[in-house]
Design a protein around this motif. Sequence first.
Motif, PDB file in Angstrom:
ATOM      1  N   ASP A 236     -41.873  42.506  17.975  1.00  0.00           N
ATOM      2  CA  ASP A 236     -42.655  41.401  18.536  1.00  0.00           C
ATOM      3  C   ASP A 236     -41.981  40.045  18.352  1.00  0.00           C
ATOM      4  O   ASP A 236     -42.545  39.002  18.698  1.00  0.00           O
ATOM      5  N   GLY A 237     -40.769  40.038  17.802  1.00  0.00           N
ATOM      6  CA  GLY A 237     -40.015  38.808  17.610  1.00  0.00           C
ATOM      7  C   GLY A 237     -40.266  38.111  16.290  1.00  0.00           C
ATOM      8  O   GLY A 237     -39.599  37.117  15.973  1.00  0.00           O
ATOM      9  N   ALA A 238     -41.211  38.621  15.491  1.00  0.00           N
ATOM     10  CA  ALA A 238     -41.524  37.992  14.206  1.00  0.00           C
ATOM     11  C   ALA A 238     -40.439  38.304  13.181  1.00  0.00           C
ATOM     12  O   ALA A 238     -39.935  39.427  13.113  1.00  0.00           O
ATOM     13  N   ALA A 239     -40.093  37.290  12.383  1.00  0.00           N
ATOM     14  CA  ALA A 239     -39.091  37.492  11.331  1.00  0.00           C
ATOM     15  C   ALA A 239     -39.627  38.445  10.279  1.00  0.00           C
ATOM     16  O   ALA A 239     -40.780  38.332   9.843  1.00  0.00           O
ATOM     17  N   ASN A 240     -38.799  39.389   9.868  1.00  0.00           N
ATOM     18  CA  ASN A 240     -39.199  40.348   8.850  1.00  0.00           C
ATOM     19  C   ASN A 240     -38.933  39.776   7.457  1.00  0.00           C
ATOM     20  O   ASN A 240     -38.127  38.856   7.287  1.00  0.00           O
ATOM     21  N   ASP A 241     -39.599  40.341   6.479  1.00  0.00           N
ATOM     22  CA  ASP A 241     -39.465  39.899   5.092  1.00  0.00           C
ATOM     23  C   ASP A 241     -38.251  40.594   4.475  1.00  0.00           C
ATOM     24  O   ASP A 241     -38.372  41.473   3.634  1.00  0.00           O
ATOM     25  N   ALA A 242     -37.069  40.205   4.946  1.00  0.00           N
ATOM     26  CA  ALA A 242     -35.810  40.787   4.481  1.00  0.00           C
ATOM     27  C   ALA A 242     -34.775  39.677   4.428  1.00  0.00           C
ATOM     28  O   ALA A 242     -34.635  38.916   5.385  1.00  0.00           O
ATOM     29  N   TYR A 243     -34.062  39.582   3.315  1.00  0.00           N
ATOM     30  CA  TYR A 243     -33.074  38.506   3.222  1.00  0.00           C
ATOM     31  C   TYR A 243     -31.947  38.879   2.260  1.00  0.00           C
ATOM     32  O   TYR A 243     -32.081  39.773   1.417  1.00  0.00           O
ATOM     33  N   CYS A 244     -30.843  38.178   2.403  1.00  0.00           N
ATOM     34  CA  CYS A 244     -29.667  38.338   1.543  1.00  0.00           C
ATOM     35  C   CYS A 244     -29.710  37.261   0.461  1.00  0.00           C
ATOM     36  O   CYS A 244     -29.788  36.071   0.775  1.00  0.00           O
ATOM     37  N   SER A 245     -29.632  37.680  -0.802  1.00  0.00           N
ATOM     38  CA  SER A 245     -29.681  36.715  -1.909  1.00  0.00           C
ATOM     39  C   SER A 245     -28.305  36.374  -2.463  1.00  0.00           C
ATOM     40  O   SER A 245     -28.153  35.358  -3.147  1.00  0.00           O
ATOM     41  N   TYR A 263     -36.002  43.415   0.232  1.00  0.00           N
ATOM     42  CA  TYR A 263     -37.009  43.777   1.228  1.00  0.00           C
ATOM     43  C   TYR A 263     -38.407  43.679   0.607  1.00  0.00           C
ATOM     44  O   TYR A 263     -38.660  44.244  -0.467  1.00  0.00           O
ATOM     45  N   GLY A 264     -39.283  42.944   1.293  1.00  0.00           N
ATOM     46  CA  GLY A 264     -40.679  42.931   0.906  1.00  0.00           C
ATOM     47  C   GLY A 264     -41.037  42.092  -0.298  1.00  0.00           C
ATOM     48  O   GLY A 264     -42.086  42.326  -0.915  1.00  0.00           O
ATOM     49  N   GLU A 265     -40.234  41.088  -0.638  1.00  0.00           N
ATOM     50  CA  GLU A 265     -40.580  40.271  -1.799  1.00  0.00           C
ATOM     51  C   GLU A 265     -41.851  39.463  -1.574  1.00  0.00           C
ATOM     52  O   GLU A 265     -42.534  39.086  -2.533  1.00  0.00           O
ATOM     53  N   GLN A 266     -42.165  39.193  -0.300  1.00  0.00           N
ATOM     54  CA  GLN A 266     -43.406  38.492   0.022  1.00  0.00           C
ATOM     55  C   GLN A 266     -44.489  39.468   0.498  1.00  0.00           C
ATOM     56  O   GLN A 266     -45.529  39.047   0.994  1.00  0.00           O
ATOM     57  N   GLY A 267     -44.213  40.747   0.343  1.00  0.00           N
ATOM     58  CA  GLY A 267     -45.185  41.753   0.748  1.00  0.00           C
ATOM     59  C   GLY A 267     -45.345  41.904   2.235  1.00  0.00           C
ATOM     60  O   GLY A 267     -46.377  42.412   2.704  1.00  0.00           O
ATOM     61  N   ALA A 268     -44.330  41.495   3.011  1.00  0.00           N
ATOM     62  CA  ALA A 268     -44.481  41.494   4.472  1.00  0.00           C
ATOM     63  C   ALA A 268     -43.263  42.078   5.183  1.00  0.00           C
ATOM     64  O   ALA A 268     -42.906  41.627   6.270  1.00  0.00           O
ATOM     65  N   CYS A 269     -42.617  43.076   4.592  1.00  0.00           N
ATOM     66  CA  CYS A 269     -41.481  43.735   5.247  1.00  0.00           C
ATOM     67  C   CYS A 269     -41.974  45.002   5.933  1.00  0.00           C
ATOM     68  O   CYS A 269     -42.548  45.895   5.288  1.00  0.00           O
ATOM     69  N   ILE A 270     -41.766  45.089   7.244  1.00  0.00           N
ATOM     70  CA  ILE A 270     -42.297  46.186   8.048  1.00  0.00           C
ATOM     71  C   ILE A 270     -41.158  47.083   8.528  1.00  0.00           C
ATOM     72  O   ILE A 270     -40.129  46.604   9.020  1.00  0.00           O
ATOM     73  N   GLY A 271     -41.357  48.386   8.392  1.00  0.00           N
ATOM     74  CA  GLY A 271     -40.372  49.351   8.863  1.00  0.00           C
ATOM     75  C   GLY A 271     -41.005  50.478   9.649  1.00  0.00           C
ATOM     76  O   GLY A 271     -42.202  50.767   9.497  1.00  0.00           O
TER      77      GLY A 271
END
Length: 567
Positions: A236-245, A263-271
């Motif tokens: 849907d174009g929404a940014a996922n809760d995934a990032y490089c630290s 992945y999912g540190e904000q509880g909002a990573c969808i797979g």
Amino acid sequence: MPYVAPVAEQRFVLDHIAGLAEIAAHERFAAASPDTVEAILVGAGEFAEGVFAPLNLPGDRAGATLTAEGVVTPPGFREAWRAYVEGGWNSLAAPAEHGGMGLPFVLAAAVQEDLGSANLAFSLCPMLSTGAVEALARHGTAEQQAAWLPKLVTGEWTGTMNLTEPQAGSDVGALRSTATRLPDGRYAISGTKIFITWGEHDLVDNIVHLVLARTPGAAAGTRGISLFIVPRFNADGAANDAYCSALEHKLGIHASPTCVMHYGEQGACIGEIIGGEGEGMRAMFTMMNVARLNVGLQGVSIAERATQAAVDYAQSRIQSARAGAASREPVAIIGHPDVRRMLLRMKALTQGARALVYFAASQVDRAAAGEAGAKARADLLTPLAKAWGTDIGCEVASLGLQVHGGAGYIEETGAAQYFRDARIAPIYEGTNGIQAADLVTRKLGLEEGATLDRLLAEIAAAAAVAPPLAMLAEAVAKDARWLHGASIDDRLAASYPFLTMLAVATAGMLMARQLSAADGEGPFLAMKRAACRFFLDRIVPEAPGLSAQVSAGAAPLYAVDDEAFRA
């Protein structure tokens, strides 16, 4: 020296080792006409030479960097990637029904070799995307394929493989990432992955991560692992809760971002799950087996680049008179016997490794076309191609540095970069020790041993051209029988020397075939015959000596306790 794609050599191996004409005779690969193959080899070589290669040294010096906006690639990489996508190079072997060209994997491997020789760090990005395409094409639903494959195939998006975790390393079954099913059928993903190649970058808008995780209550070990599509941006174009630290600071491949991914540190990573729960390793191994052949190809890529640089330096560096010559005038060092020995060894090893990897890749195509026994042969050859191919990359890069002498130890010549870049390949996509363990515990028993027996018979038949090959074939057959009755510890202790013996024997068979086919005049065929003879007469005889290591068993490895290693 500028990189020059070895088009004549690649075509020779495709013709005489891969049997590309036979593969193209299958309806599935009918598009691989001689004209098409020639155009792709020439075009890919020119692209690698002109676009990827000029970025190799500056990319190594600049490296990928992590900023507040994300990972930034070295200058010129974004433009080069755009040219790569626009040229259609990413879609060669992808299925036609998903926008690919449907060409043989072995032909795409030749293109990947060029990209790796030109710029190994950069070439890792499309390599991983190829594996993601394969996994989705074979295990994804029709909806998933429609959503993700078209832009992965073109290269407008890229893909990654997320296995390794800090506490698990190569023990994938020890991973802790979790996936909790949501009411809409998707999953909430949570966990940290390390060593994720091209996990974050600025080349494309979206990155499609394939992530291994465990669902609640799943079985322990690898049986409880599932595989998930976790994109940077959801459908849907929404940014996922995934990032490089963080980016790892590495020995080589500096331009390739090696990421710590959260992945999912904000509880909002969808797979989205691929296949069913607990089926993750089956799908992941589809991706890994493709990657392992491509990593073996990286050994060939670096070996080719290092050899070209060493030959150029040896022809231009004037030093000392040739021993035994009437003239006392200094000559180019290529005239000195030991330098010539190193250069011929580099040529022979590179050509032997290329033949083995292309041979393995051709079996993947033959299996896809339905040829009996091809899949089992591809499975047997894959650990050989990955492990021995990358060992050869390291050895040839080291020899290249040696040919350069002190100048090779200085970064400006480029020889040191090839040496640094090569060293990762025996480690990732399953260390070479893991490849050897896979060979002796799983692959030797394929078809109740018939797959190995057929290969050994072909090796023995090629020994008419090279008597040392007969001795090696006998040693490999004897050691295979010994391994069959050995304990698991003894088999694992013997695994690496045995893998090397079998790989050298197989490459020797392929070099013998090339020697028989190299009939004619001209510099290319003269060098082909010289490289084949060097391999058969000097490299093959080294391998039977490893037989003593195979039969020594595990006991000598445990003759002292762990603490004694500190002595």
